[in-house]
Scaffold this active site. Structure first.
Site, PDB file in Angstrom:
ATOM      1  N   ARG A  71      -8.874  -1.916  -0.183  1.00  0.00           N
ATOM      2  CA  ARG A  71      -8.530  -0.806   1.162  1.00  0.00           C
ATOM      3  C   ARG A  71      -9.281   0.639   0.809  1.00  0.00           C
ATOM      4  O   ARG A  71      -9.308   0.859  -0.512  1.00  0.00           O
ATOM      5  CB  ARG A  71      -6.976  -0.514   1.129  1.00  0.00           C
ATOM      6  CG  ARG A  71      -6.625   0.464   1.828  1.00  0.00           C
ATOM      7  CD  ARG A  71      -5.079   0.505   2.060  1.00  0.00           C
ATOM      8  NE  ARG A  71      -4.294   0.760   0.880  1.00  0.00           N
ATOM      9  CZ  ARG A  71      -2.947   0.732   0.727  1.00  0.00           C
ATOM     10  NH1 ARG A  71      -2.207   0.367   1.976  1.00  0.00           N
ATOM     11  NH2 ARG A  71      -2.179   1.143  -0.245  1.00  0.00           N
ATOM     12  N   ARG A  76      13.160   3.102  -0.059  1.00  0.00           N
ATOM     13  CA  ARG A  76      12.541   2.107  -1.085  1.00  0.00           C
ATOM     14  C   ARG A  76      13.622   1.766  -2.198  1.00  0.00           C
ATOM     15  O   ARG A  76      13.251   0.915  -2.980  1.00  0.00           O
ATOM     16  CB  ARG A  76      11.106   2.882  -1.630  1.00  0.00           C
ATOM     17  CG  ARG A  76       9.960   2.310  -0.982  1.00  0.00           C
ATOM     18  CD  ARG A  76       8.978   3.334  -1.899  1.00  0.00           C
ATOM     19  NE  ARG A  76       7.611   2.865  -2.053  1.00  0.00           N
ATOM     20  CZ  ARG A  76       6.567   2.937  -0.973  1.00  0.00           C
ATOM     21  NH1 ARG A  76       6.634   3.646  -0.378  1.00  0.00           N
ATOM     22  NH2 ARG A  76       5.551   2.413  -1.519  1.00  0.00           N
ATOM     23  N   ARG A 136       3.416  -1.258  -8.790  1.00  0.00           N
ATOM     24  CA  ARG A 136       3.649  -0.994  -7.353  1.00  0.00           C
ATOM     25  C   ARG A 136       4.675  -2.525  -6.678  1.00  0.00           C
ATOM     26  O   ARG A 136       5.419  -2.337  -6.151  1.00  0.00           O
ATOM     27  CB  ARG A 136       2.461  -0.790  -6.500  1.00  0.00           C
ATOM     28  CG  ARG A 136       2.519   0.846  -6.726  1.00  0.00           C
ATOM     29  CD  ARG A 136       0.952   1.303  -6.313  1.00  0.00           C
ATOM     30  NE  ARG A 136       1.119   1.245  -4.777  1.00  0.00           N
ATOM     31  CZ  ARG A 136      -0.258   1.008  -4.091  1.00  0.00           C
ATOM     32  NH1 ARG A 136      -1.367   0.866  -4.832  1.00  0.00           N
ATOM     33  NH2 ARG A 136       0.053   1.075  -2.693  1.00  0.00           N
ATOM     34  N   ARG A 195      -8.068   4.781  -2.519  1.00  0.00           N
ATOM     35  CA  ARG A 195      -6.797   5.535  -3.314  1.00  0.00           C
ATOM     36  C   ARG A 195      -6.678   5.286  -4.661  1.00  0.00           C
ATOM     37  O   ARG A 195      -6.963   4.158  -5.236  1.00  0.00           O
ATOM     38  CB  ARG A 195      -5.522   4.870  -2.629  1.00  0.00           C
ATOM     39  CG  ARG A 195      -4.985   5.642  -1.578  1.00  0.00           C
ATOM     40  CD  ARG A 195      -3.898   4.847  -0.617  1.00  0.00           C
ATOM     41  NE  ARG A 195      -2.817   4.715  -1.504  1.00  0.00           N
ATOM     42  CZ  ARG A 195      -1.736   4.015  -1.134  1.00  0.00           C
ATOM     43  NH1 ARG A 195      -1.274   3.991   0.192  1.00  0.00           N
ATOM     44  NH2 ARG A 195      -0.773   3.887  -1.829  1.00  0.00           N
ATOM     45  N   LYS A 197       2.093  -1.860   6.701  1.00  0.00           N
ATOM     46  CA  LYS A 197       2.991  -1.081   7.399  1.00  0.00           C
ATOM     47  C   LYS A 197       2.397   0.170   7.878  1.00  0.00           C
ATOM     48  O   LYS A 197       2.649   0.560   9.119  1.00  0.00           O
ATOM     49  CB  LYS A 197       4.032  -0.344   6.339  1.00  0.00           C
ATOM     50  CG  LYS A 197       4.741  -1.478   5.796  1.00  0.00           C
ATOM     51  CD  LYS A 197       5.790  -1.011   4.675  1.00  0.00           C
ATOM     52  CE  LYS A 197       5.414  -0.167   3.923  1.00  0.00           C
ATOM     53  NZ  LYS A 197       4.757  -1.208   2.727  1.00  0.00           N
TER      54      LYS A 197
HETATM   55  P1  AMP Z   1       2.539   4.244  -0.195  1.00  0.00           P
HETATM   56  O1  AMP Z   1       1.286   4.963   0.353  1.00  0.00           O
HETATM   57  O2  AMP Z   1       3.897   4.186   0.583  1.00  0.00           O
HETATM   58  O3  AMP Z   1       2.229   2.938  -1.037  1.00  0.00           O
HETATM   59  O4  AMP Z   1       3.261   5.402  -1.271  1.00  0.00           O
HETATM   60  C1  AMP Z   1       2.487   5.594  -2.476  1.00  0.00           C
HETATM   61  C2  AMP Z   1       3.203   5.974  -3.690  1.00  0.00           C
HETATM   62  O5  AMP Z   1       4.069   7.351  -2.963  1.00  0.00           O
HETATM   63  C3  AMP Z   1       4.315   5.271  -4.163  1.00  0.00           C
HETATM   64  O6  AMP Z   1       3.819   4.045  -5.145  1.00  0.00           O
HETATM   65  C4  AMP Z   1       5.292   6.054  -4.786  1.00  0.00           C
HETATM   66  O7  AMP Z   1       5.031   6.760  -6.148  1.00  0.00           O
HETATM   67  C5  AMP Z   1       5.196   7.299  -3.778  1.00  0.00           C
HETATM   68  N1  AMP Z   1       6.259   6.782  -2.810  1.00  0.00           N
HETATM   69  C6  AMP Z   1       6.214   6.707  -1.418  1.00  0.00           C
HETATM   70  N2  AMP Z   1       7.214   6.465  -0.740  1.00  0.00           N
HETATM   71  C7  AMP Z   1       8.314   6.892  -1.535  1.00  0.00           C
HETATM   72  C8  AMP Z   1       9.593   6.549  -1.646  1.00  0.00           C
HETATM   73  N3  AMP Z   1      10.158   6.195  -0.452  1.00  0.00           N
HETATM   74  N4  AMP Z   1      10.312   6.777  -2.886  1.00  0.00           N
HETATM   75  C9  AMP Z   1       9.824   6.864  -3.827  1.00  0.00           C
HETATM   76  N5  AMP Z   1       8.580   7.056  -4.107  1.00  0.00           N
HETATM   77  C10 AMP Z   1       7.690   6.897  -2.912  1.00  0.00           C
END
Ligand code: AMP
Length: 214
Positions: free
Chosen positions: A128, A90, A173, A162, A15
């Site tokens: 990654r 989410r 996750r 990360r 994404k």
């Molecule tokens: P991502 O980079 O989108 O994988 O997000 C990394 C982390 O940020 C996730 O595992 C959550 O802990 C937090 N996070 C990102 N987007 C959201 C969301 N929409 N709602 C809640 N937590 C989020």
């Protein structure tokens, strides 16, 4: 009417890569809640520390905290003609909050599911790496940088892995995705707003498929 493009898919589905390309080539702002939470890392506040602990565990930041951040960011002028949401909503609550926000902003929502099989996701996530300066995303298996460990564009920037891309956080996750986020695919499908793309294969092919849909 302006559009909100919601990119929906498991962690590692690509994404972020696609949203960044859309921003670069089509000028549509990419709003990544994950990137915004990662940026909070530099702040020494109670909220920033809580967010960091949640992210390391691979669980979700509370809906209201996330919503206020999205509401605030999308009220900026650059979002006036629409924007891309990468990693939001989410949860079912977030999806409802977004319905209200879209209505208030006079925006229409289109959801695009980026579909990648589970066995591929783990490899993508653990491989990654990203540039701490520009955010460019690499993968040691499928998209290595020209020189090992450094960004192609910012050659003095050492790529970072990360903290939540380790096997344990990745499992949480993915489970969180299955439980809380995957049901949103049905929500958008049942309301006639879901489109799907195959997220395996070449980044440019996937981009072309997405571009056709928007
Ligand atoms: P991502 O980079 O989108 O994988 O997000 C990394 C982390 O940020 C996730 O595992 C959550 O802990 C937090 N996070 C990102 N987007 C959201 C969301 N929409 N709602 C809640 N937590 C989020």
């Amino acid at each position: 009417m302006s559009k909100i493009i919601v990119l929906i898919g498991a962690p590692g589905a690509g994404k972020g890569t696609q949203a960044r390309l859309l921003q670069e080539r089509r000028g549509i702002p990419q709003i990544s809640t994950g990137d915004m939470f990662r940026e909070m890392k530099t702040l020494d506040t109670l909220l920033a520390r809580e967010v960091q602990a949640i992210m390391s565990a691979g669980t979700l930041v509370p809906d209201d905290v996330t919503y206020r951040m999205v509401e605030d960011r999308t009220s900026r002028r650059d979002c006036a003609n629409g924007y891309i949401l990468d990693g939001y909503p989410r949860t079912a609550v977030q999806a409802q909050q977004l319905e209200g926000l879209a209505k208030a902003q006079g925006n229409e929502i289109d959801a695009i599911e980026v579909d990648v099989p589970r066995d591929e996701l783990m490899k993508r996530l653990t491989g990654r790496r990203s540039c701490p300066v520009c955010g460019e995303i690499y993968n040691i298996y499928s998209k290595p940088p020209q020189a090992e460990g450094v960004c192609d564009i910012h050659t003095n920037a050492k790529l970072v892995h990360r903290a939540d891309d380790n096997e344990e956080s990745v499992s949480t996750r993915l489970a969180t995705y299955d439980e809380q986020t995957k049901p949103l695919i049905d929500f958008y499908e049942n309301t006639g707003r879901l489109k799907k793309v195959d997220g395996t294969g070449d980044v440019e092919e996937i981009y072309a498929a997405i571009e056709k849909l928007i």
